[in-house]
Motif scaffolding. Structure first.
Motif, PDB file in Angstrom:
ATOM      1  N   VAL A 161       0.728  -1.297   0.026  1.00 43.53           N
ATOM      2  CA  VAL A 161       0.109  -0.020   0.025  1.00 43.53           C
ATOM      3  C   VAL A 161       0.967   1.183   0.092  1.00 43.53           C
ATOM      4  N   THR A 162       2.290   1.050  -0.297  1.00 47.64           N
ATOM      5  CA  THR A 162       3.125   2.308  -0.438  1.00 47.64           C
ATOM      6  C   THR A 162       2.717   3.265  -1.515  1.00 47.64           C
ATOM      7  N   ASP A 163       2.613   4.516  -1.277  1.00 47.88           N
ATOM      8  CA  ASP A 163       2.385   5.671  -2.230  1.00 47.88           C
ATOM      9  C   ASP A 163       3.393   6.716  -1.976  1.00 47.88           C
ATOM     10  N   ASN A 164       4.731   6.313  -2.658  1.00 48.03           N
ATOM     11  CA  ASN A 164       5.805   7.446  -2.725  1.00 48.03           C
ATOM     12  C   ASN A 164       6.244   7.763  -1.352  1.00 48.03           C
ATOM     13  N   GLY A 165       6.554   6.512  -0.452  1.00 46.29           N
ATOM     14  CA  GLY A 165       6.712   6.534   1.000  1.00 46.29           C
ATOM     15  C   GLY A 165       7.392   5.445   1.124  1.00 46.29           C
ATOM     16  N   PRO A 166       7.462   5.250   2.498  1.00 51.30           N
ATOM     17  CA  PRO A 166       8.063   3.820   2.918  1.00 51.30           C
ATOM     18  C   PRO A 166       7.334   2.529   2.595  1.00 51.30           C
ATOM     19  N   ILE A 167       8.049   1.523   2.187  1.00 46.87           N
ATOM     20  CA  ILE A 167       7.173   0.224   1.775  1.00 46.87           C
ATOM     21  C   ILE A 167       6.496  -0.265   3.271  1.00 46.87           C
ATOM     22  N   THR A 168       5.064  -0.547   2.859  1.00 43.89           N
ATOM     23  CA  THR A 168       4.095  -0.884   3.848  1.00 43.89           C
ATOM     24  C   THR A 168       3.257  -1.837   3.010  1.00 43.89           C
ATOM     25  N   PHE A 169       2.535  -2.755   4.106  1.00 43.65           N
ATOM     26  CA  PHE A 169       1.793  -3.732   3.590  1.00 43.65           C
ATOM     27  C   PHE A 169       0.461  -3.981   4.500  1.00 43.65           C
ATOM     28  N   GLU A 170      -0.350  -4.472   3.918  1.00 43.91           N
ATOM     29  CA  GLU A 170      -1.610  -4.715   4.686  1.00 43.91           C
ATOM     30  C   GLU A 170      -2.161  -6.081   4.181  1.00 43.91           C
ATOM     31  N   ASP A 171      -2.978  -6.771   5.118  1.00 43.62           N
ATOM     32  CA  ASP A 171      -3.759  -8.134   4.825  1.00 43.62           C
ATOM     33  C   ASP A 171      -2.853  -9.047   4.317  1.00 43.62           C
ATOM     34  N   GLY A 172      -1.707  -9.345   4.975  1.00 46.29           N
ATOM     35  CA  GLY A 172      -0.702 -10.347   4.923  1.00 46.29           C
ATOM     36  C   GLY A 172      -0.870 -11.063   5.887  1.00 46.29           C
ATOM     37  N   GLY A 173      -0.288 -12.609   5.793  1.00 42.34           N
ATOM     38  CA  GLY A 173      -0.621 -13.511   6.742  1.00 42.34           C
ATOM     39  C   GLY A 173       0.053 -12.943   8.086  1.00 42.34           C
ATOM     40  N   LYS A 174      -0.665 -13.466   9.042  1.00 38.80           N
ATOM     41  CA  LYS A 174      -0.050 -13.187  10.571  1.00 38.80           C
ATOM     42  C   LYS A 174      -0.520 -14.113  11.521  1.00 38.80           C
ATOM     43  N   GLY A 175       0.516 -14.590  12.286  1.00 41.42           N
ATOM     44  CA  GLY A 175       0.334 -15.711  13.322  1.00 41.42           C
ATOM     45  C   GLY A 175       1.633 -15.788  14.252  1.00 41.42           C
ATOM     46  N   ILE A 176       1.663 -16.784  15.024  1.00 39.84           N
ATOM     47  CA  ILE A 176       2.295 -16.927  16.086  1.00 39.84           C
ATOM     48  C   ILE A 176       2.914 -18.283  15.951  1.00 39.84           C
ATOM     49  N   LEU A 177       4.334 -18.604  15.990  1.00 42.64           N
ATOM     50  CA  LEU A 177       4.872 -19.808  15.935  1.00 42.64           C
ATOM     51  C   LEU A 177       5.406 -20.187  17.213  1.00 42.64           C
ATOM     52  N   PHE A 178       5.279 -21.366  17.419  1.00 40.80           N
ATOM     53  CA  PHE A 178       5.564 -22.180  18.887  1.00 40.80           C
ATOM     54  C   PHE A 178       6.766 -23.197  18.580  1.00 40.80           C
ATOM     55  N   ILE A 179       7.877 -22.981  18.528  1.00 40.32           N
ATOM     56  CA  ILE A 179       8.844 -23.815  18.065  1.00 40.32           C
ATOM     57  C   ILE A 179       9.809 -24.698  18.942  1.00 40.32           C
ATOM     58  N   PRO A 180       9.689 -25.867  18.774  1.00 40.08           N
ATOM     59  CA  PRO A 180      10.497 -26.885  19.775  1.00 40.08           C
ATOM     60  C   PRO A 180      12.012 -26.544  19.424  1.00 40.08           C
ATOM     61  N   SER A 181      12.775 -26.937  20.326  1.00 40.64           N
ATOM     62  CA  SER A 181      14.339 -26.708  20.164  1.00 40.64           C
ATOM     63  C   SER A 181      14.741 -27.539  19.079  1.00 40.64           C
ATOM     64  N   GLY A 182      14.468 -28.619  18.686  1.00 37.62           N
ATOM     65  CA  GLY A 182      14.807 -29.497  17.688  1.00 37.62           C
ATOM     66  C   GLY A 182      14.597 -28.643  16.187  1.00 37.62           C
ATOM     67  N   LEU A 183      13.592 -27.710  16.139  1.00 39.59           N
ATOM     68  CA  LEU A 183      13.446 -27.243  14.906  1.00 39.59           C
ATOM     69  C   LEU A 183      14.002 -25.762  14.894  1.00 39.59           C
ATOM     70  N   ALA A 184      14.699 -25.511  16.112  1.00 37.49           N
ATOM     71  CA  ALA A 184      15.529 -24.137  16.072  1.00 37.49           C
ATOM     72  C   ALA A 184      16.925 -24.419  16.229  1.00 37.49           C
ATOM     73  N   TYR A 185      17.430 -23.991  17.579  1.00 39.46           N
ATOM     74  CA  TYR A 185      18.861 -24.200  17.532  1.00 39.46           C
ATOM     75  C   TYR A 185      19.460 -25.143  18.207  1.00 39.46           C
ATOM     76  N   ARG A 186      18.360 -26.320  18.491  1.00 35.57           N
ATOM     77  CA  ARG A 186      18.774 -27.569  19.109  1.00 35.57           C
ATOM     78  C   ARG A 186      19.646 -27.455  20.121  1.00 35.57           C
ATOM     79  N   ASN A 187      20.714 -28.252  20.418  1.00 32.50           N
ATOM     80  CA  ASN A 187      21.442 -28.249  21.805  1.00 32.50           C
ATOM     81  C   ASN A 187      22.731 -27.443  21.810  1.00 32.50           C
ATOM     82  N   ARG A 188      22.747 -26.665  20.426  1.00 29.56           N
ATOM     83  CA  ARG A 188      23.878 -25.753  20.273  1.00 29.56           C
ATOM     84  C   ARG A 188      23.492 -24.209  21.025  1.00 29.56           C
ATOM     85  N   GLY A 189      22.426 -23.975  20.767  1.00 31.91           N
ATOM     86  CA  GLY A 189      21.988 -22.274  20.977  1.00 31.91           C
ATOM     87  C   GLY A 189      22.723 -21.277  20.378  1.00 31.91           C
ATOM     88  N   THR A 190      22.846 -20.416  20.576  1.00 29.98           N
ATOM     89  CA  THR A 190      23.440 -19.049  20.042  1.00 29.98           C
ATOM     90  C   THR A 190      23.945 -18.334  21.193  1.00 29.98           C
TER      91      THR A 190
END
Length: 293
Positions: A161-190
């Motif tokens: 919906v940008t009109d000669n300004g900063p890039i903005t969006f509307e009506d995109g997908g929106k949600g919350i992810l709940f991720i077990p460690s094995g699908l994230a950084y496992r036993n290493r971490g960061t």
């Protein structure tokens, strides 16, 4: 709608925040990842039963007055996935699938996406850490933690919906992810995420590059999943250690894949010029070296 294509987008998405970095080469160790997956799922179920989504605050909050637990909320989706031969349960909450005017459908696990996110750690049954990361950026779903890869493909992009300004969006997908460690950084971490951490991300998917082509060879990365198992990362036709989706000469015959497009339509995958192998495209056939006309 802004358009980023192929090689240009690949260069952009290579700049991805460390906290959402790739987990494509997990270190071999003696850690019991299967047992940790069970522990993580038990912890996630407890958390989901003791917290709810507060629409006013647009946040996950502890149940205090009989609110509907996330675990019983119709918007919570459960997805079973297998990664490194371990079975995981991934949960994601769908505020909005996405309703773009130009509906490109859903991104694939190999596509480049433009998304806004912020992440927290699930500390215990009713407690979250402070944000450890947040940003709005392009990144490849193939080069982030696998919890993102498997869940963001369930959302669509939005409308620019940008009109000669900063890039903005509307009506995109929106949600919350709940991720077990094995699908994230496992036993290493960061640096700022301890090992075996269960993560929560608030995400908004704004756009994605349809048919992302990581190596710019004319074949979309997802179409370089030659064995059809849904994972293009394990397909290496010429056995040179470079997966096809990032190999500019997939069959190793000395002719670049993009140049094995004899009919000149920009798609090497529909050129078949070997009568002895009529179902094998030229770019995957070492016995034939037919360049574009």
């Amino acid at each position: 709608m802004i358009k980023f294509k192929h090689v240009l987008c690949t260069a952009i998405v290579s700049v991805v925040l460390y906290a959402c970095g790739s987990d494509t080469n997990p270190r071999v160790d003696d850690f019991d990842h299967e047992a940790q997956a069970v522990i993580d799922n038990d912890s996630l179920v407890v958390f989901l039963k003791n917290n709810y989504y507060n629409e006013v605050l647009d946040s996950v909050k502890p149940i205090t007055n009989g609110e509907t637990p996330l675990f019983e909320d119709d918007k919570l989706v459960t997805k079973e996935v297998t990664e490194n031969d371990i079975n995981y349960t991934l949960y994601y909450y769908v505020n909005r699938v996405g309703n773009p005017a130009e509906d490109k459908g859903f991104p694939t696990v190999m596509d480049s996406v433009y998304a806004k996110y912020r992440g927290q750690r699930i500390v215990n049954r009713d407690s979250l850490s402070r944000d450890f990361d947040k940003n709005t950026t392009w990144f490849s779903l193939n080069n982030v933690i696998r919890g993102w890869t498997y869940s963001l493909v369930e959302f669509k992009g939005g409308n620019n919906v940008t009109d000669n300004g900063p890039i903005t969006f509307e009506d995109g997908g929106k949600g919350i992810l709940f991720i077990p460690s094995g699908l994230a950084y496992r036993n290493r971490g960061t640096t700022n995420i301890p090992s075996n951490s269960i993560l929560l991300f608030y995400v908004e998917l704004w756009d994605f590059v349809e048919d992302t082509d990581d190596d710019g060879d004319g074949v979309p990365s997802m179409d370089e999943d030659i064995d059809g198992d849904g994972n293009a990362r394990n397909d290496d036709t010429d056995k040179d250690g470079i997966p096809n989706y990032v190999d500019t000469d997939d069959d190793g015959d000395g002719v670049l894949t993009k140049d094995e497009d004899r009919n000149g339509d920009g798609n090497p995958a529909n050129d078949f010029n070997d009568p002895d192998k009529p179902t094998v495209p030229d770019y995957l056939n070492r016995d034939i070296r037919v360049k574009s006309v």
